[in-house]
Motif scaffolding. Structure first.
Motif, PDB file in Angstrom:
ATOM      1  N   THR A   8      49.406  47.468  50.219  1.00 13.57           N
ATOM      2  CA  THR A   8      48.265  48.730  49.940  1.00 13.57           C
ATOM      3  C   THR A   8      48.629  49.338  48.808  1.00 13.57           C
ATOM      4  OG1 THR A   8      49.270  50.221  51.402  1.00 13.57           O
ATOM      5  CG2 THR A   8      47.693  48.739  52.212  1.00 13.57           C
ATOM      6  N   THR A   9      47.574  49.630  47.609  1.00 10.08           N
ATOM      7  CA  THR A   9      47.446  50.191  46.786  1.00 10.08           C
ATOM      8  C   THR A   9      48.132  51.673  47.021  1.00 10.08           C
ATOM      9  OG1 THR A   9      45.894  49.006  45.803  1.00 10.08           O
ATOM     10  CG2 THR A   9      46.640  50.807  44.711  1.00 10.08           C
ATOM     11  N   ASN A 185      37.818  46.187  52.409  1.00  8.84           N
ATOM     12  CA  ASN A 185      38.529  47.355  51.332  1.00  8.84           C
ATOM     13  C   ASN A 185      40.110  47.341  51.639  1.00  8.84           C
ATOM     14  OD1 ASN A 185      39.079  49.454  50.021  1.00  8.84           O
ATOM     15  ND2 ASN A 185      37.330  50.848  50.612  1.00  8.84           N
ATOM     16  N   ASP A 186      40.677  46.895  50.636  1.00  5.74           N
ATOM     17  CA  ASP A 186      42.137  46.781  50.715  1.00  5.74           C
ATOM     18  C   ASP A 186      42.696  48.315  50.418  1.00  5.74           C
ATOM     19  OD1 ASP A 186      44.416  45.386  51.141  1.00  5.74           O
ATOM     20  OD2 ASP A 186      44.898  45.285  49.008  1.00  5.74           O
ATOM     21  N   ASP A 187      41.791  48.981  49.834  1.00  2.00           N
ATOM     22  CA  ASP A 187      42.380  50.504  49.815  1.00  2.00           C
ATOM     23  C   ASP A 187      42.340  51.423  51.052  1.00  2.00           C
ATOM     24  OD1 ASP A 187      43.354  52.223  47.872  1.00  2.00           O
ATOM     25  OD2 ASP A 187      41.620  53.356  48.145  1.00  2.00           O
ATOM     26  N   LYS A 228      38.399  40.446  50.486  1.00  3.74           N
ATOM     27  CA  LYS A 228      39.109  41.681  50.006  1.00  3.74           C
ATOM     28  C   LYS A 228      38.750  42.210  48.782  1.00  3.74           C
ATOM     29  CE  LYS A 228      43.602  41.253  48.613  1.00  3.74           C
ATOM     30  NZ  LYS A 228      45.008  41.069  48.307  1.00  3.74           N
ATOM     31  N   ASN A 230      39.478  45.728  46.252  1.00  2.00           N
ATOM     32  CA  ASN A 230      40.083  47.121  46.030  1.00  2.00           C
ATOM     33  C   ASN A 230      39.534  48.019  44.974  1.00  2.00           C
ATOM     34  OD1 ASN A 230      42.173  49.217  45.203  1.00  2.00           O
ATOM     35  ND2 ASN A 230      43.576  48.089  46.392  1.00  2.00           N
TER      36      ASN A 230
END
Length: 301
Positions: A8-9, A185-187, A228, A230
């Protein structure tokens, strides 16, 4: 096959007084519906702790008071702070205003605070990603891109990805691909994108418990989406949906015994076709990814 761990960021934070390191990545405003007491949602993304000023005005140059909820000539801009998750949201009740102009500014313009300015035109892109898989090749196009569109504009992208396994291997289409916007949402700190962790579910006797394969990770988190994106990494908040039209098995192969019960079919080559519909483009180019490992396996013949 073992997948890479989900990454994850890391959303760093800054002190509100450290204005030289503040960053606002993007902001977007929704389109208010027709009728009285319309509402417009404002979304601002940036480094947590960064400060900014929102100024919303109607056609009479009256300023919207976020505290009072109305327009008047004595109100001033609203100073906000990006919260810990990197996303600030506010609502403007447009009432009967013919139009509302919303501007975002640095709340400390005399400093080096950075408000990243939106480009005049942007693009959206969908990419096919094989992370977690081996012995598989993307045939022909690995990505599809929209033409240039305006910030907050709309567009659609038709795509068809074709992948083929090495000669000694076969592709198992475990299930049909699916899409969920929040689950993409990968964030997100929770409920966002999950990459399948490769867990093989077995009961006490060693038989595979097929119902969970490629649907739930070992930590119990359900896989909601195979798409995905971000918004923090892209510095672009995009509203979109993905419709999968067809997953086609080309050169069908024999069913592998250890995958009976969690397969929609086996083939040497698989194609996945669909459409990305962008309802509101972000402030910069946006990258959308189709993660094949969430719903495909590569097995030996």
């Amino acid at each position: 096959m073992k997948a890479r761990k989900k990454t994850t960021t890391a959303v760093k934070s800054v002190d509100p007084s450290d204005t030289k390191n503040h960053k606002i990545f993007s902001y977007a405003t929704s389109t208010a519906p027709n009728g009285p007491n319309r509402k417009k949602t404002i979304t601002v993304r940036g480094l947590p702790g960064s400060t900014f000023t929102l100024l919303a005005q109607n056609e009479n140059n009256e300023v919207y008071s976020f505290q009072g909820g109305g327009f008047d000539r004595t109100a001033s801009g609203f100073t906000g702070v990006i919260p810990s998750d990197g996303v600030f949201k506010a609502i403007v009740n447009t009432q009967r205003a013919a139009g509302v102009d919303v501007r975002l500014m640095s709340s400390a313009p005399e400093t080096a605070t950075q408000v990243i300015t939106a480009a005049s035109t942007v693009k959206a892109n969908i990419e096919c990603v094989t992370t977690g898989l081996s012995n598989i090749t993307i045939v022909s196009a690995s990505s599809f891109e929209s033409g240039a569109i305006s910030v907050d504009g709309t567009t659609s992208i038709d795509f068809i990805f074709t992948v083929t396994a090495d000669a000694a291997k076969v592709i198992n289409l475990v299930r049909q691909p699916h899409f969920n916007y929040d689950g993409s949402n990968d964030d997100s700190n929770g409920g966002g994108f999950e990459l399948y962790d490769g867990t093989v579910y077995k009961d006490g006797g060693g038989s595979i418990v097929n119902a969970n394969a490629h649907s739930i990770n070992v930590n119990g988190v359900k896989i909601l989406s195979d798409i995905k994106y971000n918004p923090i990494a892209d510095e672009s908040d995009i509203a979109f949906k993905v419709k999968f039209e067809k997953s086609e098995l080309l050169e069908p192969q024999e069913v592998q015994a250890n995958s009976v019960g969690h397969s929609a079919g086996f083939a040497q080559t698989v194609s996945i076709a669909g459409t990305v519909t962008v309802g509101q483009a972000g402030a910069k180019d946006s990258n959308i990814k189709l993660m094949l490992f969430n719903f495909l396996e590569v097995l030996s013949k």
